[in-house]
Design a protein around this motif. Structure first.
Motif, PDB file in Angstrom:
ATOM      1  N   SER A 125       0.818  -1.214   0.000  1.00  0.00           N
ATOM      2  CA  SER A 125       0.000   0.000   0.000  1.00  0.00           C
ATOM      3  C   SER A 125       0.847   1.258   0.000  1.00  0.00           C
ATOM      4  CB  SER A 125      -0.940  -0.005   1.214  1.00  0.00           C
ATOM      5  OG  SER A 125      -0.205  -0.192   2.413  1.00  0.00           O
ATOM      6  N   SER A 126       2.082   1.153   0.471  1.00  0.00           N
ATOM      7  CA  SER A 126       3.029   2.273   0.414  1.00  0.00           C
ATOM      8  C   SER A 126       4.445   1.712   0.492  1.00  0.00           C
ATOM      9  CB  SER A 126       2.789   3.266   1.560  1.00  0.00           C
ATOM     10  OG  SER A 126       3.288   2.754   2.782  1.00  0.00           O
ATOM     11  N   GLU A 127       5.419   2.575   0.220  1.00  0.00           N
ATOM     12  CA  GLU A 127       6.807   2.111   0.302  1.00  0.00           C
ATOM     13  C   GLU A 127       7.267   1.913   1.745  1.00  0.00           C
ATOM     14  OE1 GLU A 127       6.554   2.735  -3.830  1.00  0.00           O
ATOM     15  OE2 GLU A 127       6.051   4.238  -2.342  1.00  0.00           O
ATOM     16  N   ASP A 128       6.516   2.431   2.686  1.00  0.00           N
ATOM     17  CA  ASP A 128       6.801   2.196   4.102  1.00  0.00           C
ATOM     18  C   ASP A 128       6.167   0.860   4.494  1.00  0.00           C
ATOM     19  OD1 ASP A 128       7.216   2.139   6.797  1.00  0.00           O
ATOM     20  OD2 ASP A 128       6.081   3.963   7.257  1.00  0.00           O
ATOM     21  N   VAL A 129       6.996  -0.173   4.594  1.00  0.00           N
ATOM     22  CA  VAL A 129       6.469  -1.518   4.885  1.00  0.00           C
ATOM     23  C   VAL A 129       6.774  -1.952   6.318  1.00  0.00           C
ATOM     24  CG1 VAL A 129       6.517  -2.287   2.483  1.00  0.00           C
ATOM     25  CG2 VAL A 129       8.569  -2.558   3.892  1.00  0.00           C
ATOM     26  N   ASN A 130       7.028  -0.996   7.194  1.00  0.00           N
ATOM     27  CA  ASN A 130       7.366  -1.334   8.584  1.00  0.00           C
ATOM     28  C   ASN A 130       6.220  -2.022   9.320  1.00  0.00           C
ATOM     29  OD1 ASN A 130      10.058  -0.393   8.660  1.00  0.00           O
ATOM     30  ND2 ASN A 130       9.344   1.721   8.818  1.00  0.00           N
ATOM     31  N   HIS A 131       4.989  -1.873   8.816  1.00  0.00           N
ATOM     32  CA  HIS A 131       3.856  -2.543   9.472  1.00  0.00           C
ATOM     33  C   HIS A 131       3.874  -4.051   9.207  1.00  0.00           C
ATOM     34  CE1 HIS A 131       2.578  -1.682   5.382  1.00  0.00           C
ATOM     35  NE2 HIS A 131       1.608  -2.573   5.491  1.00  0.00           N
ATOM     36  N   ALA A 181      -0.442  20.334 -17.076  1.00  0.00           N
ATOM     37  CA  ALA A 181      -0.725  19.967 -15.685  1.00  0.00           C
ATOM     38  C   ALA A 181      -0.256  18.538 -15.406  1.00  0.00           C
ATOM     39  CB  ALA A 181      -2.213  20.096 -15.401  1.00  0.00           C
ATOM     40  N   PHE A 182       0.069  18.291 -14.135  1.00  0.00           N
ATOM     41  CA  PHE A 182       0.430  16.942 -13.677  1.00  0.00           C
ATOM     42  C   PHE A 182      -0.508  16.571 -12.537  1.00  0.00           C
ATOM     43  CE2 PHE A 182       2.596  14.137 -10.669  1.00  0.00           C
ATOM     44  CZ  PHE A 182       3.068  13.135 -11.512  1.00  0.00           C
ATOM     45  N   ILE A 183      -1.265  15.497 -12.715  1.00  0.00           N
ATOM     46  CA  ILE A 183      -2.142  14.988 -11.653  1.00  0.00           C
ATOM     47  C   ILE A 183      -1.516  13.721 -11.100  1.00  0.00           C
ATOM     48  CG2 ILE A 183      -4.391  14.007 -11.106  1.00  0.00           C
ATOM     49  CD1 ILE A 183      -5.649  15.845 -13.141  1.00  0.00           C
ATOM     50  N   GLY A 184      -0.994  13.825  -9.885  1.00  0.00           N
ATOM     51  CA  GLY A 184      -0.332  12.694  -9.245  1.00  0.00           C
ATOM     52  C   GLY A 184      -1.258  11.952  -8.297  1.00  0.00           C
ATOM     53  N   ALA A 185      -0.706  10.929  -7.661  1.00  0.00           N
ATOM     54  CA  ALA A 185      -1.492  10.131  -6.721  1.00  0.00           C
ATOM     55  C   ALA A 185      -0.577   9.609  -5.625  1.00  0.00           C
ATOM     56  CB  ALA A 185      -2.173   8.973  -7.439  1.00  0.00           C
ATOM     57  N   GLY A 186      -0.764  10.107  -4.408  1.00  0.00           N
ATOM     58  CA  GLY A 186       0.084   9.669  -3.295  1.00  0.00           C
ATOM     59  C   GLY A 186       1.459  10.308  -3.389  1.00  0.00           C
ATOM     60  N   GLU A 187       1.597  11.502  -2.837  1.00  0.00           N
ATOM     61  CA  GLU A 187       2.848  12.261  -2.967  1.00  0.00           C
ATOM     62  C   GLU A 187       4.061  11.484  -2.462  1.00  0.00           C
ATOM     63  OE1 GLU A 187       2.548  16.667  -2.133  1.00  0.00           O
ATOM     64  OE2 GLU A 187       0.623  16.009  -1.302  1.00  0.00           O
ATOM     65  N   GLU A 188       3.856  10.593  -1.484  1.00  0.00           N
ATOM     66  CA  GLU A 188       4.984   9.874  -0.880  1.00  0.00           C
ATOM     67  C   GLU A 188       5.407   8.657  -1.695  1.00  0.00           C
ATOM     68  OE1 GLU A 188       1.519   7.469   0.018  1.00  0.00           O
ATOM     69  OE2 GLU A 188       1.869   9.644   0.061  1.00  0.00           O
ATOM     70  N   ARG A 189       4.598   8.237  -2.660  1.00  0.00           N
ATOM     71  CA  ARG A 189       4.913   7.029  -3.419  1.00  0.00           C
ATOM     72  C   ARG A 189       6.093   7.262  -4.358  1.00  0.00           C
ATOM     73  NH1 ARG A 189       1.694   2.881  -2.654  1.00  0.00           N
ATOM     74  NH2 ARG A 189       2.725   1.750  -4.344  1.00  0.00           N
ATOM     75  N   TYR A 190       6.967   6.275  -4.407  1.00  0.00           N
ATOM     76  CA  TYR A 190       8.167   6.347  -5.255  1.00  0.00           C
ATOM     77  C   TYR A 190       7.779   6.590  -6.714  1.00  0.00           C
ATOM     78  CZ  TYR A 190      12.323   4.715  -7.780  1.00  0.00           C
ATOM     79  OH  TYR A 190      13.387   4.610  -8.635  1.00  0.00           O
ATOM     80  N   ALA A 191       6.787   5.840  -7.211  1.00  0.00           N
ATOM     81  CA  ALA A 191       6.385   5.982  -8.611  1.00  0.00           C
ATOM     82  C   ALA A 191       5.900   7.397  -8.894  1.00  0.00           C
ATOM     83  CB  ALA A 191       5.300   4.959  -8.953  1.00  0.00           C
ATOM     84  N   VAL A 218      -4.204  13.562  -6.125  1.00  0.00           N
ATOM     85  CA  VAL A 218      -5.388  13.032  -5.458  1.00  0.00           C
ATOM     86  C   VAL A 218      -4.936  12.485  -4.108  1.00  0.00           C
ATOM     87  CG1 VAL A 218      -6.658  12.512  -7.561  1.00  0.00           C
ATOM     88  CG2 VAL A 218      -5.139  10.790  -6.607  1.00  0.00           C
ATOM     89  N   LYS A 219      -5.809  12.525  -3.143  1.00  0.00           N
ATOM     90  CA  LYS A 219      -5.408  12.205  -1.770  1.00  0.00           C
ATOM     91  C   LYS A 219      -5.573  10.739  -1.392  1.00  0.00           C
ATOM     92  CE  LYS A 219      -4.384  16.482  -0.932  1.00  0.00           C
ATOM     93  NZ  LYS A 219      -2.964  16.876  -0.865  1.00  0.00           N
TER      94      LYS A 219
END
Length: 337
Positions: A125-131, A181-191, A218-219
């Motif tokens: 779900s994110s690059e943070d896989v500590n969970h 324009a650039f529409i991104g998704a999940g600012e923290e995601r590597y991609a 998008v949030k």
């Protein structure tokens, strides 16, 4: 309860050990007994316990596949690549869908590990896989798809995201667009970060000012509705003179939502605004859509992930693997530009 070795032994009036040895073609059992045991096993519909056999052989010939959104056509194509490569390698797949939920993701990973899978392929779900504490503390061989996880002993199969967006930007700029324009998704995601980097790199190379007002994200979900809602906000926040003349979206689902919003507002595509997606999902090439997009080799990503994982399983810790395998994207030019 299913037929077991003990059930067969009772039917034939022989020992449990004799049936076990016969089914495993042990030389201590004579041919006549083997034939009797195998015949009775087939007659009763006996199926060996894969998990029990796996504990003996130290392998279950099963792989876990965890994806975040089965409704996004990108992931079924990846899954098809994984599944077909698994069939060739004589492995079975357990498929789990997390809906981008970290808690559900952790639950499924733990459940798969309890089933003694030999390896895991997943898009977290994110690059943070500590969970995923149990996974990180285990020795389970794991390959990530479409997410770069910079941890030792893990391999990520990704596309060159920056290169993909840069190709699209260069094409738009060549067509005369300057306000893109650039529409991104999940600012923290590597991609997302890499795709935004490609967007900015292209603007810099062409000496075009980078304007924050043209960069949005998008949030929550990365689906068509999110693209629709965000495009409506962009139209409402800008007057027509300041509107971008082109938009690049994080994925095709967002782009489909953008197209819907533009058409409902009376905009012509691409005359009033050009639209580019990312992924090249099956819907993108439909005659009524014809979306220009940056194609990811989805099937190949799944296939390479499975083949890499099998090699990891078979070589153990004897071989060092690359932290990431980067595949090349392709710009598919269609009617929306």
């Amino acid at each position: 309860m299913g037929v077991t070795i003990k059930t067969i032994a009772k039917e034939l009036g022989v020992s449990y050990a004799t049936v076990s040895r016969a089914l495993n073609d042990h030389p201590d059992v004579n041919e006549e007994t083997k034939k009797r045991v195998i015949s009775k096993a087939n007659e009763m519909g006996y199926q060996p316990n894969a998990i029990a056999r796996g504990l003996v052989n130290n392998e279950t010939k099963t792989i876990g596949l965890v994806i975040p959104d089965i409704t996004n056509p990108f992931f079924p194509q990846v899954a098809r690549g994984v599944e077909e490569a698994a069939v060739t390698a004589d492995y079975n797949i357990f498929l789990c869908n997390t809906n981008w939920n970290p808690e559900r993701e952790d639950h499924y990973v733990n459940a798969l590990m309890q089933k003694q899978i030999d390896g895991l392929i997943m898009t977290p779900s994110s690059e943070d896989v500590n969970h995923l504490k149990n996974l990180l503390n285990s020795q389970l061989k794991t390959v990530f798809i479409s997410s770069f996880i910079p941890l030792n002993d893990y391999t990520s199969i990704i596309v060159d995201n920056a290169k993909g967006t840069e190709k699209a930007m260069n094409y738009l700029i060549k067509k005369g667009h300057r306000n893109i324009a650039f529409i991104g998704a999940g600012e923290e995601r590597y991609a997302n970060q890499e795709r935004l980097k490609g967007y900015k790199n292209s603007l810099k190379k062409h000496d075009i000012k980078i304007e924050d007002k043209y960069i949005t994200n998008v949030k929550n979900s990365y689906d068509r509705k999110s693209g629709f809602d965000l495009m409506n906000q962009i139209i409402d926040n800008f007057n027509k003179k300041k509107l971008p003349t082109a938009v690049i979206c994080y994925n095709d689902l967002l782009a489909l939502g953008v197209i819907q919003a533009l058409r409902l507002k009376g905009f012509k595509i691409p005359e009033d605004m050009a639209v580019i997606g990312f992924d090249d999902i099956s819907f993108s090439s439909l005659p009524e859509v014809q979306l220009t997009t940056i194609a990811q080799p989805k099937y190949e990503m799944g296939k390479i992930a499975l083949e890499t994982l099998i090699e990891k399983i078979k070589t153990g810790s004897e071989k060092k693997f690359e932290n990431k395998i980067v595949l090349s994207p392709e710009l598919k030019i269609r009617a929306t530009t």
